[in-house]
Design a protein around this motif. Structure first.
Motif, short mmCIF file in Angstrom:
data_model
loop_
_atom_site.label_atom_id
_atom_site.label_comp_id
_atom_site.label_asym_id
_atom_site.label_seq_id
_atom_site.Cartn_x
_atom_site.Cartn_y
_atom_site.Cartn_z
N SER A 160 -13.25 -70.46 27.41
CA SER A 160 -14.36 -69.60 27.01
C SER A 160 -14.05 -68.17 27.43
O SER A 160 -13.15 -67.91 28.23
CB SER A 160 -15.65 -70.07 27.67
OG SER A 160 -15.56 -69.88 29.08
N GLN A 161 -14.84 -67.22 26.92
CA GLN A 161 -14.64 -65.82 27.29
C GLN A 161 -14.81 -65.65 28.80
O GLN A 161 -14.10 -64.84 29.41
CB GLN A 161 -15.63 -64.92 26.55
CG GLN A 161 -15.27 -64.73 25.10
CD GLN A 161 -16.24 -63.81 24.39
OE1 GLN A 161 -17.39 -63.69 24.78
NE2 GLN A 161 -15.75 -63.15 23.34
N ALA A 162 -15.70 -66.41 29.39
CA ALA A 162 -15.94 -66.30 30.84
C ALA A 162 -14.72 -66.73 31.64
O ALA A 162 -14.49 -66.24 32.75
CB ALA A 162 -17.15 -67.14 31.23
N ASN A 163 -13.92 -67.64 31.09
CA ASN A 163 -12.76 -68.16 31.81
C ASN A 163 -11.43 -67.60 31.31
O ASN A 163 -10.38 -67.93 31.87
CB ASN A 163 -12.72 -69.69 31.71
CG ASN A 163 -13.87 -70.32 32.43
OD1 ASN A 163 -14.24 -69.90 33.52
ND2 ASN A 163 -14.46 -71.33 31.82
N ALA A 164 -11.46 -66.78 30.27
CA ALA A 164 -10.23 -66.31 29.65
C ALA A 164 -9.34 -65.52 30.61
O ALA A 164 -8.12 -65.72 30.64
CB ALA A 164 -10.54 -65.47 28.41
#
Length: 90
Positions: free
Chosen positions: A38-42
């Motif tokens: 996800s964008q949060a984990n990218a």
């Protein structure tokens, strides 16, 4: 171990940076459980891929062997034969 991570040491020609990065990406995907984070984990995912790539380069560069380098074409053909035997394809 991931089936998609290939041995990169002691081949002629040597492993390319792209091959090393691809194996690092597969390793991080396996550890994280994400194919695409996800964008949060990218950012964490990309940083991990970069760090694993650097570690793999260091490892490959520091290894030594007295064995002759393996030929990529011959090893690829052996893999195709194993696949045909395993999966019964003619």
């Amino acid at each position: 171990m991931c089936r998609n991570i290939k041995t990169l040491f002691n081949f002629d020609p040597p492993a390319t940076d792209d091959e090393i990065r691809a194996s690092a990406l597969q390793f991080v995907r396996k550890l994280s459980g994400f194919t695409r984070p996800s964008q949060a984990n990218a950012a964490a995912f990309d940083k991990a891929v970069d760090e694993v790539t650097a570690a793999a380069r260091t490892l490959i560069a520091s290894l030594s062997t007295t064995a002759a380098p393996r030929d990529r074409g011959i090893e690829a053909e052996k893999a195709r034969v194993r696949s045909r035997v395993r999966y019964g394809r003619a």
